[in-house]
Write a protein that holds these residues in place. Structure first.
Motif, PDB file in Angstrom:
ATOM      1  N   GLU A  53     -35.877 -51.110  21.803  1.00  0.00           N
ATOM      2  CA  GLU A  53     -36.606 -50.204  20.917  1.00  0.00           C
ATOM      3  C   GLU A  53     -36.625 -48.772  21.450  1.00  0.00           C
ATOM      4  O   GLU A  53     -36.886 -47.825  20.702  1.00  0.00           O
ATOM      5  CB  GLU A  53     -38.037 -50.706  20.711  1.00  0.00           C
ATOM      6  N   ILE A  54     -36.370 -48.601  22.760  1.00  0.00           N
ATOM      7  CA  ILE A  54     -36.234 -47.264  23.351  1.00  0.00           C
ATOM      8  C   ILE A  54     -34.833 -47.211  23.952  1.00  0.00           C
ATOM      9  O   ILE A  54     -34.610 -47.636  25.093  1.00  0.00           O
ATOM     10  CB  ILE A  54     -37.303 -47.003  24.431  1.00  0.00           C
ATOM     11  N   PRO A  55     -33.839 -46.734  23.197  1.00  0.00           N
ATOM     12  CA  PRO A  55     -32.430 -46.851  23.614  1.00  0.00           C
ATOM     13  C   PRO A  55     -32.016 -45.831  24.671  1.00  0.00           C
ATOM     14  O   PRO A  55     -31.039 -45.095  24.509  1.00  0.00           O
ATOM     15  CB  PRO A  55     -31.682 -46.636  22.296  1.00  0.00           C
ATOM     16  N   VAL A  56     -32.772 -45.784  25.754  1.00  0.00           N
ATOM     17  CA  VAL A  56     -32.426 -44.960  26.909  1.00  0.00           C
ATOM     18  C   VAL A  56     -31.977 -45.905  28.008  1.00  0.00           C
ATOM     19  O   VAL A  56     -32.737 -46.791  28.416  1.00  0.00           O
ATOM     20  CB  VAL A  56     -33.634 -44.123  27.385  1.00  0.00           C
ATOM     21  N   GLN A  57     -30.771 -45.735  28.499  1.00  0.00           N
ATOM     22  CA  GLN A  57     -30.219 -46.675  29.476  1.00  0.00           C
ATOM     23  C   GLN A  57     -30.676 -46.317  30.887  1.00  0.00           C
ATOM     24  O   GLN A  57     -29.879 -45.928  31.734  1.00  0.00           O
ATOM     25  CB  GLN A  57     -28.694 -46.693  29.379  1.00  0.00           C
ATOM     26  N   ASP A  58     -31.962 -46.437  31.110  1.00  0.00           N
ATOM     27  CA  ASP A  58     -32.523 -45.990  32.381  1.00  0.00           C
ATOM     28  C   ASP A  58     -33.657 -46.933  32.785  1.00  0.00           C
ATOM     29  O   ASP A  58     -34.015 -47.854  32.051  1.00  0.00           O
ATOM     30  CB  ASP A  58     -33.026 -44.553  32.264  1.00  0.00           C
ATOM     31  N   GLY A  59     -34.212 -46.676  33.963  1.00  0.00           N
ATOM     32  CA  GLY A  59     -35.296 -47.503  34.461  1.00  0.00           C
ATOM     33  C   GLY A  59     -35.768 -47.005  35.809  1.00  0.00           C
ATOM     34  O   GLY A  59     -35.312 -45.970  36.308  1.00  0.00           O
ATOM     35  N   PRO A  60     -36.679 -47.722  36.451  1.00  0.00           N
ATOM     36  CA  PRO A  60     -37.225 -47.296  37.742  1.00  0.00           C
ATOM     37  C   PRO A  60     -36.178 -47.386  38.841  1.00  0.00           C
ATOM     38  O   PRO A  60     -35.236 -48.173  38.762  1.00  0.00           O
ATOM     39  CB  PRO A  60     -38.362 -48.291  37.976  1.00  0.00           C
ATOM     40  N   TRP A  61     -36.387 -46.576  39.866  1.00  0.00           N
ATOM     41  CA  TRP A  61     -35.511 -46.556  41.037  1.00  0.00           C
ATOM     42  C   TRP A  61     -34.075 -46.328  40.577  1.00  0.00           C
ATOM     43  O   TRP A  61     -33.806 -45.419  39.795  1.00  0.00           O
ATOM     44  CB  TRP A  61     -35.696 -47.856  41.831  1.00  0.00           C
TER      45      TRP A  61
ATOM     46  N   LEU B  26     -32.295 -48.686  38.994  1.00  0.00           N
ATOM     47  CA  LEU B  26     -31.982 -49.662  37.956  1.00  0.00           C
ATOM     48  C   LEU B  26     -31.686 -48.966  36.626  1.00  0.00           C
ATOM     49  O   LEU B  26     -32.486 -48.162  36.150  1.00  0.00           O
ATOM     50  CB  LEU B  26     -33.140 -50.649  37.802  1.00  0.00           C
ATOM     51  N   CYS B  27     -30.533 -49.293  36.015  1.00  0.00           N
ATOM     52  CA  CYS B  27     -30.129 -48.643  34.777  1.00  0.00           C
ATOM     53  C   CYS B  27     -28.919 -49.370  34.202  1.00  0.00           C
ATOM     54  O   CYS B  27     -28.436 -50.348  34.783  1.00  0.00           O
ATOM     55  CB  CYS B  27     -29.782 -47.164  35.025  1.00  0.00           C
ATOM     56  N   GLY B  28     -28.432 -48.873  33.072  1.00  0.00           N
ATOM     57  CA  GLY B  28     -27.191 -49.383  32.516  1.00  0.00           C
ATOM     58  C   GLY B  28     -27.329 -50.448  31.460  1.00  0.00           C
ATOM     59  O   GLY B  28     -26.339 -51.077  31.076  1.00  0.00           O
ATOM     60  N   LEU B  29     -28.537 -50.659  30.962  1.00  0.00           N
ATOM     61  CA  LEU B  29     -28.775 -51.629  29.892  1.00  0.00           C
ATOM     62  C   LEU B  29     -29.026 -50.894  28.577  1.00  0.00           C
ATOM     63  O   LEU B  29     -29.404 -49.722  28.580  1.00  0.00           O
ATOM     64  CB  LEU B  29     -29.971 -52.515  30.244  1.00  0.00           C
ATOM     65  N   PRO B  30     -28.857 -51.569  27.431  1.00  0.00           N
ATOM     66  CA  PRO B  30     -29.067 -50.894  26.141  1.00  0.00           C
ATOM     67  C   PRO B  30     -30.542 -50.764  25.778  1.00  0.00           C
ATOM     68  O   PRO B  30     -30.999 -51.213  24.729  1.00  0.00           O
ATOM     69  CB  PRO B  30     -28.323 -51.802  25.158  1.00  0.00           C
ATOM     70  N   GLY B  31     -31.292 -50.155  26.680  1.00  0.00           N
ATOM     71  CA  GLY B  31     -32.717 -49.962  26.462  1.00  0.00           C
ATOM     72  C   GLY B  31     -33.427 -49.667  27.763  1.00  0.00           C
ATOM     73  O   GLY B  31     -32.909 -49.913  28.867  1.00  0.00           O
TER      74      GLY B  31
END
Length: 276
Positions: A167-175, A177-182
């Motif tokens: 629902e939030i199509p930003v391919q990011d995350g903490p630290w 971790l990234c590269g997913l479709p959300g």
């Protein structure tokens, strides 16, 4: 990597989203014993650039980056220590929450990490952005009102289970971790030593500022930084005592080393492959 020497107003990228995370974790102190900590972390991100950091650490670094700010920080430290001595309350002491900053750049396909590397040393390194291979599962759950999907990956010595929201199509995350479709809202690893849990999401137009640099950061290899910090945390008491015992006058102060007979060496960093 963003040019940290840039000075002009409005030349930094601007975030689209601000995500607040708690980072409960176990970490070693210089007595080689493990302690429970919980840092408040922030991710400022847009579709091409992001910064993950501790606001409290950034606040201290911003003060210590100028002579006038350093004077303010020193007054805060004096007052905080005085209050701690009088009441036992150390909440006013301007401790930093770690030294970690993570910048991700989609345009350069790089991750740049700044962190402590030893007792009085700090380093940084840059590595490729797309190093994670994800297995997306079928499980779902609701986090902060968003439907999230589970995914798993092995990365630099740890197995991660995460929950991301398409629902939030930003391919990011903490630290890193990234590269997913959300956007990644939760991440755990099976030893229970590290986890990231989103506690708030909001739209943001804040500039994604480079780090303030009251410290000298040397370019280092990732594993070299981790080995150096591990050596400090497992031998730090002796190192600190040796540092303190050498007074400016040249007089030697004898300080007895306290030997830790039961170090918590099973506790480790977010990445563990530096032991290889």
């Amino acid at each position: 990597m963003l040019d940290v020497s840039a000075k002009k107003k409005n030349e930094y990228p601007r975030a689209e989203i601000k995500v607040e995370y708690t980072y409960p974790h176990k970490h070693l102190k210089t007595d080689a014993k493990a302690y429970d900590s919980e840092y408040q972390m922030v991710l400022l991100t847009n579709s091409s650039y992001s910064k993950f950091y501790s606001p409290r650490t950034e606040f201290n670094d911003s003060l210590n980056s100028t002579p006038s700010g350093k004077k303010i920080w020193n007054r805060m430290m004096d007052e905080g220590v005085r209050r701690h001595i009088e009441t036992g309350d150390d909440s006013m002491i301007p401790y930093s929450k770690g030294a970690l900053y993570v910048f991700k750049s989609v345009g350069d396909s790089t991750v740049t990490v700044y962190d402590q590397s030893s007792m009085l040393e700090y380093g940084y390194y840059t590595e490729p952005l797309a190093e994670m291979t994800w297995q997306i599962g079928d499980s779902t759950k609701i986090i902060l009102g968003y439907e999230c999907v589970m995914a798993e990956t092995d990365y630099h010595g740890r197995h991660w289970t995460i929950w991301f929201t398409p629902e939030i199509p930003v391919q990011d995350g903490p630290w890193k971790l990234c590269g997913l479709p959300g956007l990644i809202l939760e991440a755990t690893e099976p030893t229970g030593q590290h986890k990231f849990i989103a506690t708030g999401i909001e739209s943001s137009n804040r500039e994604i500022m480079p780090i303030y640099s009251p410290k000298k950061y040397d370019r280092m290899a990732r594993k070299e930084m981790l080995r150096g910090l591990r050596h400090y945390l497992t031998n730090g008491a002796t190192m600190v005592n040796a540092f303190i015992s050498n007074t400016p006058s040249g007089e030697k102060i004898e300080i007895k080393d306290e030997v830790n007979d039961a170090p918590d060496l099973h506790v480790d960093f977010l990445e563990t492959d530096y032991h290889d």
